[in-house]
Design a protein around this motif. Structure first.
Motif, PDB file in Angstrom:
ATOM      1  N   GLN A   1     -34.307  58.426  84.135  1.00 14.79           N
ATOM      2  CA  GLN A   1     -35.356  57.511  84.578  1.00 14.79           C
ATOM      3  C   GLN A   1     -36.734  58.118  84.347  1.00 14.79           C
ATOM      4  OE1 GLN A   1     -35.368  54.133  85.996  1.00 14.79           O
ATOM      5  NE2 GLN A   1     -37.391  54.644  85.211  1.00 14.79           N
ATOM      6  N   LEU A   2     -36.890  59.387  84.652  1.00 21.79           N
ATOM      7  CA  LEU A   2     -38.176  60.055  84.413  1.00 21.79           C
ATOM      8  C   LEU A   2     -38.481  60.102  82.913  1.00 21.79           C
ATOM      9  CD1 LEU A   2     -38.131  63.039  86.953  1.00 21.79           C
ATOM     10  CD2 LEU A   2     -39.110  60.759  87.230  1.00 21.79           C
ATOM     11  N   GLU A   3     -37.459  60.349  82.113  1.00 18.85           N
ATOM     12  CA  GLU A   3     -37.646  60.368  80.657  1.00 18.85           C
ATOM     13  C   GLU A   3     -38.059  58.992  80.142  1.00 18.85           C
ATOM     14  OE1 GLU A   3     -33.877  61.735  79.391  1.00 18.85           O
ATOM     15  OE2 GLU A   3     -34.284  63.863  79.812  1.00 18.85           O
ATOM     16  N   ARG A   4     -37.510  57.948  80.749  1.00 17.97           N
ATOM     17  CA  ARG A   4     -37.875  56.585  80.380  1.00 17.97           C
ATOM     18  C   ARG A   4     -39.361  56.322  80.671  1.00 17.97           C
ATOM     19  NH1 ARG A   4     -37.291  51.950  77.403  1.00 17.97           N
ATOM     20  NH2 ARG A   4     -37.767  50.101  78.621  1.00 17.97           N
ATOM     21  N   LEU A   5     -39.846  56.837  81.782  1.00 22.42           N
ATOM     22  CA  LEU A   5     -41.257  56.681  82.118  1.00 22.42           C
ATOM     23  C   LEU A   5     -42.142  57.367  81.082  1.00 22.42           C
ATOM     24  CD1 LEU A   5     -41.204  57.258  85.990  1.00 22.42           C
ATOM     25  CD2 LEU A   5     -41.235  55.079  84.766  1.00 22.42           C
ATOM     26  N   LEU A   6     -41.724  58.540  80.648  1.00 23.87           N
ATOM     27  CA  LEU A   6     -42.493  59.255  79.633  1.00 23.87           C
ATOM     28  C   LEU A   6     -42.495  58.504  78.309  1.00 23.87           C
ATOM     29  CD1 LEU A   6     -41.379  62.940  80.352  1.00 23.87           C
ATOM     30  CD2 LEU A   6     -43.550  61.849  80.969  1.00 23.87           C
ATOM     31  N   GLU A   7     -41.355  57.913  77.965  1.00 25.63           N
ATOM     32  CA  GLU A   7     -41.257  57.134  76.727  1.00 25.63           C
ATOM     33  C   GLU A   7     -42.184  55.929  76.764  1.00 25.63           C
ATOM     34  OE1 GLU A   7     -37.192  56.066  76.440  1.00 25.63           O
ATOM     35  OE2 GLU A   7     -36.471  58.123  76.146  1.00 25.63           O
ATOM     36  N   LEU A   8     -42.138  55.181  77.857  1.00 21.93           N
ATOM     37  CA  LEU A   8     -42.969  53.988  77.978  1.00 21.93           C
ATOM     38  C   LEU A   8     -44.454  54.354  78.039  1.00 21.93           C
ATOM     39  CD1 LEU A   8     -40.860  51.920  80.541  1.00 21.93           C
ATOM     40  CD2 LEU A   8     -41.162  51.453  78.100  1.00 21.93           C
ATOM     41  N   GLY A   9     -44.741  55.499  78.662  1.00 29.08           N
ATOM     42  CA  GLY A   9     -46.127  55.926  78.776  1.00 29.08           C
ATOM     43  C   GLY A   9     -46.784  56.245  77.446  1.00 29.08           C
ATOM     44  N   LYS A  10     -45.976  56.444  76.402  1.00 32.24           N
ATOM     45  CA  LYS A  10     -46.512  56.725  75.072  1.00 32.24           C
ATOM     46  C   LYS A  10     -47.004  55.462  74.362  1.00 32.24           C
ATOM     47  CE  LYS A  10     -43.509  60.734  74.240  1.00 32.24           C
ATOM     48  NZ  LYS A  10     -42.402  61.262  73.386  1.00 32.24           N
ATOM     49  N   LEU A  11     -46.546  54.311  74.834  1.00 40.68           N
ATOM     50  CA  LEU A  11     -46.951  53.048  74.212  1.00 40.68           C
ATOM     51  C   LEU A  11     -48.441  52.814  74.455  1.00 40.68           C
ATOM     52  CD1 LEU A  11     -43.924  50.804  75.258  1.00 40.68           C
ATOM     53  CD2 LEU A  11     -44.297  51.980  73.077  1.00 40.68           C
ATOM     54  N   ARG A  12     -49.136  52.368  73.440  1.00 42.58           N
ATOM     55  CA  ARG A  12     -50.592  52.220  73.531  1.00 42.58           C
ATOM     56  C   ARG A  12     -51.020  51.174  74.542  1.00 42.58           C
ATOM     57  NH1 ARG A  12     -53.154  51.714  67.666  1.00 42.58           N
ATOM     58  NH2 ARG A  12     -55.028  51.909  68.957  1.00 42.58           N
ATOM     59  N   HIS A  13     -50.148  50.201  74.812  1.00 46.52           N
ATOM     60  CA  HIS A  13     -50.522  49.127  75.730  1.00 46.52           C
ATOM     61  C   HIS A  13     -49.959  49.335  77.135  1.00 46.52           C
ATOM     62  CE1 HIS A  13     -46.570  48.067  74.194  1.00 46.52           C
ATOM     63  NE2 HIS A  13     -46.415  47.201  75.165  1.00 46.52           N
ATOM     64  N   VAL A  14     -49.426  50.539  77.398  1.00 46.46           N
ATOM     65  CA  VAL A  14     -48.835  50.819  78.709  1.00 46.46           C
ATOM     66  C   VAL A  14     -49.537  52.002  79.365  1.00 46.46           C
ATOM     67  CG1 VAL A  14     -46.746  51.505  79.949  1.00 46.46           C
ATOM     68  CG2 VAL A  14     -46.582  49.921  78.012  1.00 46.46           C
ATOM     69  N   SER A  15     -49.906  51.818  80.627  1.00 50.75           N
ATOM     70  CA  SER A  15     -50.518  52.880  81.421  1.00 50.75           C
ATOM     71  C   SER A  15     -49.666  53.102  82.654  1.00 50.75           C
ATOM     72  CB  SER A  15     -51.939  52.483  81.840  1.00 50.75           C
ATOM     73  OG  SER A  15     -52.442  53.356  82.833  1.00 50.75           O
ATOM     74  N   ILE A  16     -49.228  54.349  82.850  1.00 55.46           N
ATOM     75  CA  ILE A  16     -48.426  54.685  84.025  1.00 55.46           C
ATOM     76  C   ILE A  16     -49.145  55.780  84.809  1.00 55.46           C
ATOM     77  CG2 ILE A  16     -46.239  55.613  84.863  1.00 55.46           C
ATOM     78  CD1 ILE A  16     -44.883  54.418  82.424  1.00 55.46           C
ATOM     79  N   GLN A  17     -49.424  55.515  86.077  1.00 51.97           N
ATOM     80  CA  GLN A  17     -50.117  56.468  86.936  1.00 51.97           C
ATOM     81  C   GLN A  17     -49.275  56.771  88.168  1.00 51.97           C
ATOM     82  OE1 GLN A  17     -53.988  53.893  86.513  1.00 51.97           O
ATOM     83  NE2 GLN A  17     -54.597  55.884  87.382  1.00 51.97           N
ATOM     84  N   VAL A  18     -49.411  57.989  88.658  1.00 53.55           N
ATOM     85  CA  VAL A  18     -48.689  58.424  89.852  1.00 53.55           C
ATOM     86  C   VAL A  18     -49.671  58.544  91.013  1.00 53.55           C
ATOM     87  CG1 VAL A  18     -47.320  60.260  90.911  1.00 53.55           C
ATOM     88  CG2 VAL A  18     -46.967  59.663  88.500  1.00 53.55           C
ATOM     89  N   MET A  19     -49.300  57.954  92.144  1.00 50.31           N
ATOM     90  CA  MET A  19     -50.095  58.087  93.360  1.00 50.31           C
ATOM     91  C   MET A  19     -49.524  59.244  94.175  1.00 50.31           C
ATOM     92  SD  MET A  19     -52.460  57.182  95.519  1.00 50.31           S
ATOM     93  CE  MET A  19     -52.998  55.488  95.287  1.00 50.31           C
ATOM     94  N   PRO A  20     -50.245  60.374  94.270  1.00 50.97           N
ATOM     95  CA  PRO A  20     -49.732  61.532  95.009  1.00 50.97           C
ATOM     96  C   PRO A  20     -49.516  61.221  96.483  1.00 50.97           C
ATOM     97  CG  PRO A  20     -51.587  62.146  93.608  1.00 50.97           C
ATOM     98  CD  PRO A  20     -51.550  60.646  93.653  1.00 50.97           C
ATOM     99  N   THR A  21     -48.454  61.742  97.057  1.00 51.38           N
ATOM    100  CA  THR A  21     -48.156  61.531  98.465  1.00 51.38           C
ATOM    101  C   THR A  21     -49.235  62.109  99.362  1.00 51.38           C
ATOM    102  OG1 THR A  21     -45.788  61.611  97.973  1.00 51.38           O
ATOM    103  CG2 THR A  21     -46.420  61.925 100.261  1.00 51.38           C
ATOM    104  N   GLU A  22     -49.929  63.121  98.885  1.00 51.83           N
ATOM    105  CA  GLU A  22     -50.919  63.807  99.712  1.00 51.83           C
ATOM    106  C   GLU A  22     -52.215  63.015  99.891  1.00 51.83           C
ATOM    107  OE1 GLU A  22     -52.911  66.446  96.089  1.00 51.83           O
ATOM    108  OE2 GLU A  22     -51.469  67.348  97.466  1.00 51.83           O
ATOM    109  N   VAL A  23     -52.382  61.890  99.197  1.00 50.95           N
ATOM    110  CA  VAL A  23     -53.602  61.086  99.356  1.00 50.95           C
ATOM    111  C   VAL A  23     -53.666  60.556 100.785  1.00 50.95           C
ATOM    112  CG1 VAL A  23     -54.791  58.972  98.658  1.00 50.95           C
ATOM    113  CG2 VAL A  23     -53.739  60.443  96.937  1.00 50.95           C
ATOM    114  N   GLU A  24     -54.774  60.800 101.468  1.00 46.79           N
ATOM    115  CA  GLU A  24     -54.895  60.423 102.872  1.00 46.79           C
ATOM    116  C   GLU A  24     -55.377  58.979 103.053  1.00 46.79           C
ATOM    117  OE1 GLU A  24     -57.351  63.255 104.811  1.00 46.79           O
ATOM    118  OE2 GLU A  24     -56.009  64.939 104.450  1.00 46.79           O
TER     119      GLU A  24
END
Length: 293
Positions: free
Chosen positions: A201-224
């Motif tokens: 699943q993580l590898e799939r996210l990396l694959e999709l993130g390479k597409l020019r029309h796809v943006s994947i961002q992670v929201m860190p748990t530490e954000v208050e």
């Protein structure tokens, strides 16, 4: 029907459905639940010696809605059942129906929103419970469906997996829509299925993130100061300038097309994106997670 017409229709339904929701005729179980609830409400009202007009005045809803609910034509909102319970002195028996009614409230609109995904030119998605369905691998989907309660039959699981896989065609459209995803860190750390399923699943996210029309961002748990505590957000924009959005934490979770309501969802999503790691930082974060496993 055009996207514009579909959006207008959704808006009209949202207004007409208050304070009850339309029953999905394709949902046999839902129809049965709503019909049973309506029949019970009618029997209790008649046993109490109340006319529909008197009952409507007592619960402060229209007489027409009372007839529709009793006839199994509308799904009553929780507030309606609570007021009915109080007016009819049911001792909590009517209010207890809220749990079953809640399960059949939104299926039609959720399906319609999924159809609109295939027509949107821009899609913004925030997910805080699981990896978003559009991003999931098939094994990840099956692992999630396998732990639902009550348990799905094999046939139900296959139908849901097939439907979710079909939605992934959005990545292959031409011209491609702009796709923006924000995922909570916890959704990436949860080893759904098994370690191998999780890694894929993580590898799939990396694959999709390479597409020019796809943006994947992670929201860190530490954000208050977190603007995503209201739950999932989806905002879809179309070529004709119309848009539709939905959020678990706003407008009863129903699709909205009103510009004022959409601005609220867009504001929340914009703030969430601003708080999350950048796409480049997110990619490095996911790669680090893979390296640690």
């Amino acid at each position: 029907m055009s996207v514009d017409g579909e959006a207008v229709r959704l808006a009209d339904e949202a207004q007409a459905d208050e304070p009850g929701w339309e029953v999905d005729p394709d949902d046999e179980w839902g129809v049965a639940v709503v019909t049973t609830v309506g029949r019970q409400l009618k029997l209790r009202r008649e046993a109490a010696g109340m006319r529909a007009s008197d009952f409507a005045a007592a619960v402060k809803y229209g007489e027409d809605l009372v007839y529709k609910v009793e006839g199994g034509k509308r799904i009553p909102r929780p507030e309606y059942l609570e007021k009915a319970d109080e007016v009819l002195g049911a001792g909590g028996l009517i209010a207890a129906m809220k749990e079953d009614v809640a399960k059949v409230r939104y299926p039609k609109r959720v399906r319609e929103l999924a159809k609109l995904e295939s027509q949107a030119v821009e899609i913004g998605l925030y997910s805080n419970h699981n990896v978003h369905g559009l991003l999931q691998t098939e094994d990840h989907m099956r692992a999630l469906f396998d732990v639902w309660l009550p348990a799905h039959t094999e046939e139900e699981t296959e139908r849901m997996v097939a439907a979710r896989l079909a939605r992934r065609s959005v990545f292959e459209r031409s011209p491609a829509p702009m796709l923006s995803f924000v995922q909570e860190e916890v959704t990436l750390r949860r080893p759904v299925g098994s370690t191998m399923v999780w890694r894929r699943q993580l590898e799939r996210l990396l694959e999709l993130g390479k597409l020019r029309h796809v943006s994947i961002q992670v929201m860190p748990t530490e954000v208050e100061d977190h603007f995503g505590t209201g739950g999932l957000i989806e905002v879809l924009k179309f070529a004709d300038g119309t848009a539709v959005g939905r959020s678990d934490g706003a407008f009863a979770g129903r699709p909205v097309t009103d510009p004022r309501q959409l601005r609220i969802l867009e504001l929340r999503y914009g703030m969430i994106r601003a708080q999350a790691l950048t796409p480049r930082e997110s990619r490095a974060f996911i790669e680090q997670m893979l390296g640690e496993s």
